[in-house]
Scaffold this motif. Structure first.
Motif, PDB file in Angstrom:
ATOM      1  N   GLY A  50      37.724  20.539  54.413  1.00 28.22           N
ATOM      2  CA  GLY A  50      37.167  21.550  54.932  1.00 28.22           C
ATOM      3  C   GLY A  50      37.179  22.777  54.307  1.00 28.22           C
ATOM      4  O   GLY A  50      36.544  23.948  54.740  1.00 28.22           O
ATOM      5  N   PHE A  51      37.380  22.830  52.783  1.00 26.96           N
ATOM      6  CA  PHE A  51      37.089  24.173  52.027  1.00 26.96           C
ATOM      7  C   PHE A  51      35.675  24.209  51.768  1.00 26.96           C
ATOM      8  O   PHE A  51      34.922  23.149  51.661  1.00 26.96           O
ATOM      9  CB  PHE A  51      37.790  23.886  50.662  1.00 26.96           C
ATOM     10  CG  PHE A  51      37.900  25.227  49.827  1.00 26.96           C
ATOM     11  CD1 PHE A  51      38.590  26.271  50.080  1.00 26.96           C
ATOM     12  CD2 PHE A  51      36.896  25.084  48.911  1.00 26.96           C
ATOM     13  CE1 PHE A  51      38.715  27.205  49.375  1.00 26.96           C
ATOM     14  CE2 PHE A  51      36.852  26.510  47.968  1.00 26.96           C
ATOM     15  CZ  PHE A  51      37.763  27.585  48.558  1.00 26.96           C
ATOM     16  N   GLY A  52      34.922  25.301  52.062  1.00 26.80           N
ATOM     17  CA  GLY A  52      33.796  25.631  52.136  1.00 26.80           C
ATOM     18  C   GLY A  52      32.789  25.596  50.780  1.00 26.80           C
ATOM     19  O   GLY A  52      31.494  25.670  50.632  1.00 26.80           O
ATOM     20  N   TYR A  53      33.556  25.517  49.803  1.00 23.72           N
ATOM     21  CA  TYR A  53      32.767  25.471  48.503  1.00 23.72           C
ATOM     22  C   TYR A  53      33.236  24.149  47.667  1.00 23.72           C
ATOM     23  O   TYR A  53      34.294  23.791  47.672  1.00 23.72           O
ATOM     24  CB  TYR A  53      33.269  26.738  47.406  1.00 23.72           C
ATOM     25  CG  TYR A  53      32.845  27.915  48.264  1.00 23.72           C
ATOM     26  CD1 TYR A  53      31.592  28.146  48.076  1.00 23.72           C
ATOM     27  CD2 TYR A  53      33.717  28.510  49.079  1.00 23.72           C
ATOM     28  CE1 TYR A  53      31.081  29.748  48.634  1.00 23.72           C
ATOM     29  CE2 TYR A  53      33.435  29.794  49.621  1.00 23.72           C
ATOM     30  CZ  TYR A  53      32.167  30.045  49.401  1.00 23.72           C
ATOM     31  OH  TYR A  53      31.835  31.387  50.275  1.00 23.72           O
ATOM     32  N   ALA A  54      32.376  23.820  46.678  1.00 18.41           N
ATOM     33  CA  ALA A  54      32.538  22.542  45.883  1.00 18.41           C
ATOM     34  C   ALA A  54      33.600  22.737  44.874  1.00 18.41           C
ATOM     35  O   ALA A  54      34.425  22.058  44.280  1.00 18.41           O
ATOM     36  CB  ALA A  54      31.228  21.914  45.034  1.00 18.41           C
ATOM     37  N   MET A  55      33.827  24.046  44.460  1.00 19.58           N
ATOM     38  CA  MET A  55      34.609  24.523  43.089  1.00 19.58           C
ATOM     39  C   MET A  55      34.878  25.947  43.427  1.00 19.58           C
ATOM     40  O   MET A  55      33.936  26.767  43.877  1.00 19.58           O
ATOM     41  CB  MET A  55      34.029  24.296  41.961  1.00 19.58           C
ATOM     42  CG  MET A  55      34.506  24.576  40.676  1.00 19.58           C
ATOM     43  SD  MET A  55      33.934  24.600  39.350  1.00 19.58           S
ATOM     44  CE  MET A  55      33.967  22.669  38.905  1.00 19.58           C
ATOM     45  N   LEU A  56      36.179  26.471  43.067  1.00 17.92           N
ATOM     46  CA  LEU A  56      36.408  27.698  42.999  1.00 17.92           C
ATOM     47  C   LEU A  56      37.058  28.118  41.813  1.00 17.92           C
ATOM     48  O   LEU A  56      37.832  27.249  41.213  1.00 17.92           O
ATOM     49  CB  LEU A  56      37.598  28.060  44.203  1.00 17.92           C
ATOM     50  CG  LEU A  56      38.131  29.306  44.145  1.00 17.92           C
ATOM     51  CD1 LEU A  56      36.873  30.290  44.585  1.00 17.92           C
ATOM     52  CD2 LEU A  56      39.384  29.326  45.138  1.00 17.92           C
ATOM     53  N   ILE A  57      36.425  29.062  40.840  1.00 19.19           N
ATOM     54  CA  ILE A  57      37.151  29.166  39.698  1.00 19.19           C
ATOM     55  C   ILE A  57      37.899  30.522  39.553  1.00 19.19           C
ATOM     56  O   ILE A  57      37.762  31.507  40.406  1.00 19.19           O
ATOM     57  CB  ILE A  57      36.076  29.460  38.486  1.00 19.19           C
ATOM     58  CG1 ILE A  57      34.770  30.459  38.825  1.00 19.19           C
ATOM     59  CG2 ILE A  57      35.369  27.963  38.369  1.00 19.19           C
ATOM     60  CD1 ILE A  57      34.047  30.764  37.767  1.00 19.19           C
ATOM     61  N   GLY A  58      38.980  30.443  38.809  1.00 15.34           N
ATOM     62  CA  GLY A  58      39.982  31.629  38.865  1.00 15.34           C
ATOM     63  C   GLY A  58      39.790  32.447  37.739  1.00 15.34           C
ATOM     64  O   GLY A  58      38.782  32.158  36.618  1.00 15.34           O
ATOM     65  N   MET A  59      40.438  33.336  37.658  1.00 13.75           N
ATOM     66  CA  MET A  59      40.479  34.436  36.478  1.00 13.75           C
ATOM     67  C   MET A  59      40.630  33.918  35.110  1.00 13.75           C
ATOM     68  O   MET A  59      40.403  34.220  34.062  1.00 13.75           O
ATOM     69  CB  MET A  59      41.483  35.755  36.551  1.00 13.75           C
ATOM     70  CG  MET A  59      40.886  36.622  37.699  1.00 13.75           C
ATOM     71  SD  MET A  59      39.204  37.469  37.513  1.00 13.75           S
ATOM     72  CE  MET A  59      39.433  38.015  36.001  1.00 13.75           C
ATOM     73  N   ASP A  60      41.492  32.661  34.935  1.00 14.42           N
ATOM     74  CA  ASP A  60      41.927  32.032  33.795  1.00 14.42           C
ATOM     75  C   ASP A  60      40.530  31.417  33.074  1.00 14.42           C
ATOM     76  O   ASP A  60      40.172  31.742  31.917  1.00 14.42           O
ATOM     77  CB  ASP A  60      42.574  30.915  33.775  1.00 14.42           C
ATOM     78  CG  ASP A  60      42.370  29.859  34.850  1.00 14.42           C
ATOM     79  OD1 ASP A  60      41.158  30.277  35.849  1.00 14.42           O
ATOM     80  OD2 ASP A  60      42.609  28.804  34.821  1.00 14.42           O
ATOM     81  N   LEU A  61      39.575  31.226  34.006  1.00 12.22           N
ATOM     82  CA  LEU A  61      38.271  30.564  33.561  1.00 12.22           C
ATOM     83  C   LEU A  61      37.381  31.933  33.229  1.00 12.22           C
ATOM     84  O   LEU A  61      36.594  32.116  32.190  1.00 12.22           O
ATOM     85  CB  LEU A  61      37.771  29.678  34.387  1.00 12.22           C
ATOM     86  CG  LEU A  61      36.294  29.286  33.858  1.00 12.22           C
ATOM     87  CD1 LEU A  61      36.183  28.358  32.534  1.00 12.22           C
ATOM     88  CD2 LEU A  61      35.724  28.243  34.834  1.00 12.22           C
TER      89      LEU A  61
END
Length: 79
Positions: A50-61
């Motif tokens: 149910g998460f609305g995005y295929a990918m979530l990137i964080g501050m490490d990237l």
């Protein structure tokens, strides 16, 4: 841990690549470009259903480059 809760999920080492170019240029064809692949693998976690995005990137990237986003929706990520 996420911003709102603690969750348990599978984790993976993944390779991330970016297709570089000016997506606003009509002559740019992303399918004809080879991606720029980061040398180091990134630790990734499975997102919950149910998460609305295929990918979530964080501050490490994001911290590996310079990210700028303008009010008109234009985004630029420079590695």
């Amino acid at each position: 841990m996420t911003a709102s809760e603690t969750v348990f999920s599978s984790e993976y080492l993944i390779r991330i690549g970016f297709v570089c170019g000016d997506y606003t240029d009509p002559a740019f064809v992303a399918d004809q470009q080879l991606p720029f692949v980061l040398e180091e693998p990134v630790l990734g976690f499975e997102l919950h259903r149910g998460f609305g995005y295929a990918m979530l990137i964080g501050m490490d990237l994001i911290g590996t480059g310079d990210l700028s986003i303008t009010r008109d929706g234009f985004a630029r990520f420079i590695l």
